[in-house]
Design an enzyme around this catalytic site. Structure first.
Site, PDB file in Angstrom:
ATOM      1  N   ASP A  47      37.791  44.661  44.849  1.00  0.00           N
ATOM      2  CA  ASP A  47      37.843  45.942  44.143  1.00  0.00           C
ATOM      3  C   ASP A  47      38.827  46.897  44.837  1.00  0.00           C
ATOM      4  O   ASP A  47      39.049  48.014  44.354  1.00  0.00           O
ATOM      5  CB  ASP A  47      36.451  46.559  43.966  1.00  0.00           C
ATOM      6  CG  ASP A  47      35.744  46.824  45.270  1.00  0.00           C
ATOM      7  OD1 ASP A  47      36.317  46.522  46.342  1.00  0.00           O
ATOM      8  OD2 ASP A  47      34.612  47.341  45.229  1.00  0.00           O
ATOM      9  N   SER A  48      39.468  46.440  45.913  1.00  0.00           N
ATOM     10  CA  SER A  48      40.629  47.166  46.462  1.00  0.00           C
ATOM     11  C   SER A  48      41.721  47.240  45.392  1.00  0.00           C
ATOM     12  O   SER A  48      42.678  48.005  45.528  1.00  0.00           O
ATOM     13  CB  SER A  48      41.157  46.480  47.731  1.00  0.00           C
ATOM     14  OG  SER A  48      41.311  45.091  47.531  1.00  0.00           O
ATOM     15  N   ASP A 103      34.960  40.131  43.335  1.00  0.00           N
ATOM     16  CA  ASP A 103      34.099  41.242  43.763  1.00  0.00           C
ATOM     17  C   ASP A 103      33.261  41.744  42.602  1.00  0.00           C
ATOM     18  O   ASP A 103      33.745  41.825  41.467  1.00  0.00           O
ATOM     19  CB  ASP A 103      34.987  42.410  44.227  1.00  0.00           C
ATOM     20  CG  ASP A 103      34.924  42.643  45.724  1.00  0.00           C
ATOM     21  OD1 ASP A 103      34.051  42.043  46.386  1.00  0.00           O
ATOM     22  OD2 ASP A 103      35.748  43.423  46.225  1.00  0.00           O
ATOM     23  N   LYS A 133      31.222  38.459  45.286  1.00  0.00           N
ATOM     24  CA  LYS A 133      30.943  39.156  46.555  1.00  0.00           C
ATOM     25  C   LYS A 133      30.239  40.476  46.254  1.00  0.00           C
ATOM     26  O   LYS A 133      30.608  41.167  45.311  1.00  0.00           O
ATOM     27  CB  LYS A 133      32.230  39.409  47.338  1.00  0.00           C
ATOM     28  CG  LYS A 133      31.988  40.163  48.656  1.00  0.00           C
ATOM     29  CD  LYS A 133      33.188  40.142  49.568  1.00  0.00           C
ATOM     30  CE  LYS A 133      34.278  41.098  49.194  1.00  0.00           C
ATOM     31  NZ  LYS A 133      33.867  42.530  49.163  1.00  0.00           N
ATOM     32  N   GLU A 135      28.530  44.100  48.224  1.00  0.00           N
ATOM     33  CA  GLU A 135      28.517  44.906  49.447  1.00  0.00           C
ATOM     34  C   GLU A 135      27.096  45.396  49.712  1.00  0.00           C
ATOM     35  O   GLU A 135      26.395  45.800  48.783  1.00  0.00           O
ATOM     36  CB  GLU A 135      29.443  46.118  49.294  1.00  0.00           C
ATOM     37  CG  GLU A 135      30.897  45.751  49.157  1.00  0.00           C
ATOM     38  CD  GLU A 135      31.803  46.981  49.114  1.00  0.00           C
ATOM     39  OE1 GLU A 135      31.341  48.115  49.337  1.00  0.00           O
ATOM     40  OE2 GLU A 135      33.004  46.786  48.832  1.00  0.00           O
ATOM     41  N   GLU A 203      33.353  44.088  57.987  1.00  0.00           N
ATOM     42  CA  GLU A 203      34.484  45.028  57.902  1.00  0.00           C
ATOM     43  C   GLU A 203      34.322  46.169  58.894  1.00  0.00           C
ATOM     44  O   GLU A 203      33.258  46.801  58.979  1.00  0.00           O
ATOM     45  CB  GLU A 203      34.599  45.587  56.469  1.00  0.00           C
ATOM     46  CG  GLU A 203      35.763  46.570  56.341  1.00  0.00           C
ATOM     47  CD  GLU A 203      36.248  46.823  54.925  1.00  0.00           C
ATOM     48  OE1 GLU A 203      35.766  46.166  53.980  1.00  0.00           O
ATOM     49  OE2 GLU A 203      37.125  47.691  54.761  1.00  0.00           O
TER      50      GLU A 203
HETATM   51  O1  KIV Z   1      38.111  44.673  47.935  1.00  0.00           O
HETATM   52  C1  KIV Z   1      38.577  44.121  48.947  1.00  0.00           C
HETATM   53  O2  KIV Z   1      39.787  43.927  49.093  1.00  0.00           O
HETATM   54  C2  KIV Z   1      37.626  43.710  49.983  1.00  0.00           C
HETATM   55  C3  KIV Z   1      38.205  43.247  51.274  1.00  0.00           C
HETATM   56  C4  KIV Z   1      38.672  44.396  52.056  1.00  0.00           C
HETATM   57  C5  KIV Z   1      37.246  42.405  52.044  1.00  0.00           C
HETATM   58  O3  KIV Z   1      36.454  43.782  49.790  1.00  0.00           O
END
Ligand code: KIV
Length: 285
Positions: A47-48, A103, A133, A135, A203
């Site tokens: 989600d970056s 994500d 993934k 969080e 992280e």
């Molecule tokens: O969204 C992302 O790029 C991430 C990484 C920083 C692990 O979760």
């Protein structure tokens, strides 16, 4: 040409304590194809995306629909890569398709177990990824993980600085600096591993804490700003390529200044058009 086999979740998990796992983010088809061709073990459609590609300040506005759209693009790009028919066995083995991890964005899980399970299933089914993934490690997220894994959706955990909670942390700050905080993060990783997570992103935390967690849990730890002793590393593609706007995070390394390369190429093109050097006869019909 022949197609290539894929890094599977059990293969990824079995790399605990072996050669470090290499994970990188990607957000579109060309990036998926190129990251895959570079031989990484896993590609994270993170989600970056919000910051690297969509122009947001945080990951919070990114939606599940956004991430599914970009995950499908990465998967399509990856699928276009094939290996030469006459390639050696080693080349074929070394050219496996990376595991794709999608994500789950802010608000698509963690509110209720049912919502989170539905989001995970959508990401797998529509995003064409092999794992998701999440969080954090609240009770809801732990139970969501258990249910997803039971359904056949592999889950990667993410602890320490979890960017979806950036406003609770008051910024992108190192976590786990005190013994109590470190113990709490370790407990969270143990709970997520017990719930069935096959790996965990650590992280922004002190290297000592990441080393302690890596030694204590049975699943691979993938660090970003967590020192050299994790079972693998993950980086944001735009940081590696020099496409990040503003200051590079301390945990990242710029391997190429692609921003300069792109800007130079586009301004050369502009100069050629204005001076009527482009298009040439070769570009014309
Ligand atoms: O969204 C992302 O790029 C991430 C990484 C920083 C692990 O979760």
């Amino acid at each position: 040409m022949s197609t290539v086999a894929r890094v599977t979740v059990p293969m990824f998990r079995a790399r605990k304590g072996q050669t470090p796992l290499v994970v990188v983010t990607a957000y579109d088809a060309p990036q998926g194809r190129l990251a895959d061709a570079a031989g990484v073990d896993a590609i994270l459609i993170g989600d970056s995306l919000g910051m690297t590609t969509l122009g947001y300040d945080t990951t919070l506005p990114v939606t599940l629909d956004d991430l599914i759209l970009h995950a499908r693009a990465v998967a399509r790009g990856q699928a276009t890569r094939t290996v030469e028919k006459n390639a050696s066995e080693d080349a074929v083995r070394g050219a496996r398709h990376a595991l794709l991890v999608g994500d789950l964005p802010f608000g698509s899980y963690g509110i209720s177990v049912e919502d989170g399970v539905r989001s995970g299933v959508r990401m797998m089914q529509e995003g064409n990824v092999q794992a998701v993934k999440v969080e954090g490690a609240s009770e809801t997220i732990e139970e969501t993980t258990r249910r997803l894994v039971a359904l056949g959706v592999p889950v990667m955990a993410h602890v320490g600085l979890t960017p979806q909670a950036v406003h609770r942390f008051g910024g992108f700050k190192v976590q786990g600096r005190t013994d109590d905080e470190g113990d709490r993060i370790l407990t969270d990783v143990r709970r997520m591993a017990d719930a069935g997570a096959f790996g965990v992103v650590l992280e922004l935390m002190p290297s000592d804490l990441a080393r302690r967690i890596t030694a204590a849990v049975p699943i691979p730890t993938i660090g970003i700003g967590a020192g050299p002793d994790c079972d693998g590393q993950v980086q944001v593609l735009h940081d590696l390529l020099g496409l990040t706007d503003g200051r590079l995070p301390r945990h990242a390394h710029r391997y190429v200044d692609a921003a300069r390369v792109i800007q130079t190429a586009v301004s050369e093109y502009a100069g050629d058009v204005r001076a009527r050097r482009f298009p040439t006869a070769d570009n014309s019909f």
